[in-house]
Design an enzyme around this catalytic site. Structure first.
Site, PDB file in Angstrom:
ATOM      1  N   GLY A   1       4.191  -1.324   3.357  1.00 36.15           N
ATOM      2  CA  GLY A   1       3.266  -2.242   4.023  1.00 36.15           C
ATOM      3  C   GLY A   1       3.569  -3.713   3.830  1.00 36.15           C
ATOM      4  N   SER A   9       7.783 -12.179  -2.097  1.00 33.14           N
ATOM      5  CA  SER A   9       7.141 -10.860  -2.172  1.00 33.14           C
ATOM      6  C   SER A   9       7.739  -9.998  -3.280  1.00 33.14           C
ATOM      7  CB  SER A   9       7.283 -10.145  -0.832  1.00 33.14           C
ATOM      8  OG  SER A   9       6.539  -8.944  -0.849  1.00 33.14           O
ATOM      9  N   LYS A  30       0.817  -1.224   0.000  1.00 33.17           N
ATOM     10  CA  LYS A  30       0.000   0.000   0.000  1.00 33.17           C
ATOM     11  C   LYS A  30       0.840   1.258   0.000  1.00 33.17           C
ATOM     12  CE  LYS A  30       1.526   1.596   3.591  1.00 33.17           C
ATOM     13  NZ  LYS A  30       2.153   1.388   4.789  1.00 33.17           N
ATOM     14  N   GLU A  87      -0.092  -7.974  12.743  1.00 28.17           N
ATOM     15  CA  GLU A  87       0.548  -6.646  12.689  1.00 28.17           C
ATOM     16  C   GLU A  87       0.904  -6.156  14.087  1.00 28.17           C
ATOM     17  OE1 GLU A  87       2.040  -5.090  10.036  1.00 28.17           O
ATOM     18  OE2 GLU A  87       0.668  -3.407   9.823  1.00 28.17           O
ATOM     19  N   ASP A  95      -2.968  -0.473   7.445  1.00 30.93           N
ATOM     20  CA  ASP A  95      -2.221  -1.238   6.441  1.00 30.93           C
ATOM     21  C   ASP A  95      -2.882  -2.584   6.163  1.00 30.93           C
ATOM     22  OD1 ASP A  95      -0.478   0.850   6.535  1.00 30.93           O
ATOM     23  OD2 ASP A  95       1.296  -0.320   7.032  1.00 30.93           O
TER      24      ASP A  95
END
Ligand SMILES: Nc1ncnc2c1ncn2[C@@H]1O[C@H](COP(=O)(O)OP(=O)(O)O)[C@@H](O)[C@H]1O
Ligand SMILES: C[C@@](O)(CCOP(=O)(O)O)CC(=O)O
Ligand SMILES: [Mg+2]
Length: 387
Positions: A145, A136, A10, A193, A204
């Site tokens: 994020g 990722s 994000k 988180e 996020d």
């Protein structure tokens, strides 16, 4: 059967940090994802293991299921439909399991993500043997994020394998959860988180779960639809930083100067609300788009000034601001600051030559530039027969 989940990173257009203290913030998902693949293994009583491979950092963890049961079975999991916080006692038990795996000194910052994984895994799936692989597109610890995308992707894959969520495993391609499942997934991701960030606002994980663009305040989201093309240059200063420490730093400043900081947070709240209005107001022609872009630039500049006030800017961020300003472009940090990424608004009528020039100058300073699609899908899952 293998389940794959993906969750986007994000950008925060306005309101980071202040959102932790109750102000409004505006965020959008970007077209860069974290992927989690989860394959539950057939039980083999002598060698049941939970394996976690973190491909981006070339780390692999492997725990005998018996070891995890010894540490955590007294908690009574799994409890997939009741998201719960990890207590400090449990956190210490999890940390001991991670320390036994000898993470190299340079990679100890990854322990928080692994702790979040162990908490989410045992709470949602219990003590089944499995192999979990993470990859990722996102830079880690750069304000885009990655921590939330990781927690959302873990929660999505785990819930898809749990008995709580009923998904048609025969459907092909990427699938979206229903509303109530998204809510559950978002709550679990928030618990993850909390382990990584200490005191997250929840913005996020919420934007990563739902995708698109959101206005967020005190745990509540309002979906936003942009009425104008929004193009942002993202510059990664490549200066490493840690969200947990930066958030704690702002809280300490708030304790020292509570009156002054409450005005700062109020000002950010007004900026975020105005920015959301500008983005949503219809723009029938080029002239009105230009006028809206000018307003956005001014709001971004004001927000950046207040982030400086909070103590989360950095020399590298100031270099990006100065460099882009030479081309009359406005920038602000995004995410926790202290380094990490900076956003620069690219107006619709800006020529490609200028964009190329500004990118070349930023990259000559050692920064890395990227232009990512703004406002795509949120969390999705995909089933496939395992090979
Ligand atoms: N793909 C990944 N592989 C391993 N750990 C990850 C991954 N993505 C995120 N993390 C965890 O999240 C942490 C970074 O989170 P944070 O400091 O909040 O920065 P950001 O969320 O802006 O990327 C990493 O130190 C690591 O613990
Ligand atoms: C600083 C903050 O507003 C955003 C942090 O984002 P990131 O981890 O730097 O991507 C913290 C939060 O809202 O939880
Ligand atoms: Mg984070």
């Amino acid at each position: 059967m293998e389940v794959k989940a993906r969750a986007p990173g994000k950008i925060i257009l306005a309101g980071e940090h202040a959102v932790v203290h109750g102000s409004t913030a505006v965020a959008a998902s970007i077209g860069l994802y974290t992927y989690v693949s989860l394959q539950v293994s057939p039980s083999n009583e002598n060698d049941d293991r939970l394996i976690l491979q973190l491909k981006d950092t070339s780390l692999e963890f492997s725990w005998p299921i018996g070891r995890i049961k010894d540490a955590l079975s007294s908690l009574g999991g799994p409890f997939p439909s009741t998201p719960m916080s990890c207590s400090s006692e449990t956190f210490n038990l999890i940390l001991a399991m991670i320390e036994e795996q000898n993470i190299p000194e340079a990679k100890t910052s990854l322990a928080s993500g692994v702790s979040a994984f162990l908490w989410l895994y045992t709470s949602i799936l219990g003590f089944k043997p499995a192999t979990v692989v993470v990859t990722s597109d996102l830079p880690l610890g750069a304000g885009l994020g990655s921590s939330a995308a990781l927690c959302v992707a873990f929660s999505a894959a785990l819930l898809a394998c749990s008995d709580t969520v009923n998904m048609d495993m025969k459907q092909e391609g990427w699938l979206v959860f229903g509303e109530s499942e998204l809510e559950l997934l978002n709550k679990w991701a928030f618990e993850g988180e909390k382990i990584i960030h200490g005191k997250p606002s929840g913005i996020d994980n919420t934007v990563s779960t739902y995708g698109n663009m959101i206005k967020f305040r005190s745990g509540n989201l309002t979906r936003i639809k942009s009425s104008m093309p929004l193009k942002m240059l993202i510059t990664n200063t490549k200066v490493g930083r840690n969200t947990k420490a930066l958030v704690a730093g702002v809280s300490e400043r708030t304790l020292r100067h509570s009156d002054a900081m409450s005005f700062v947070f109020d000002a950010v709240d007004s900026i975020s609300k105005e920015l959301a209005n500008v983005i949503q107001t219809p723009a029938p022609d080029d002239q009105s788009i230009i006028a809206k872009e000018e307003k956005l630039e001014e709001l971004m500049e004001m927000n950046q000034g207040l982030l400086q006030c909070m103590g989360v800017s950095h020399a590298s961020i100031e270099t990006v601001l100065r460099t882009t300003l030479k081309y009359k472009l406005v920038s602000k940090l995004t995410g926790a600051g202290g380094g990490g990424c900076v956003l620069t608004l690219l107006p619709t009528l800006l020529s490609g030559t200028i964009v190329d020039k500004v990118i070349a100058e930023l990259e000559s300073c050692g920064f890395q530039c990227l232009i990512a699609g703004i406002g795509g899908n949120g969390a999705e899952i995909c089933f496939s027969a395992s090979s």
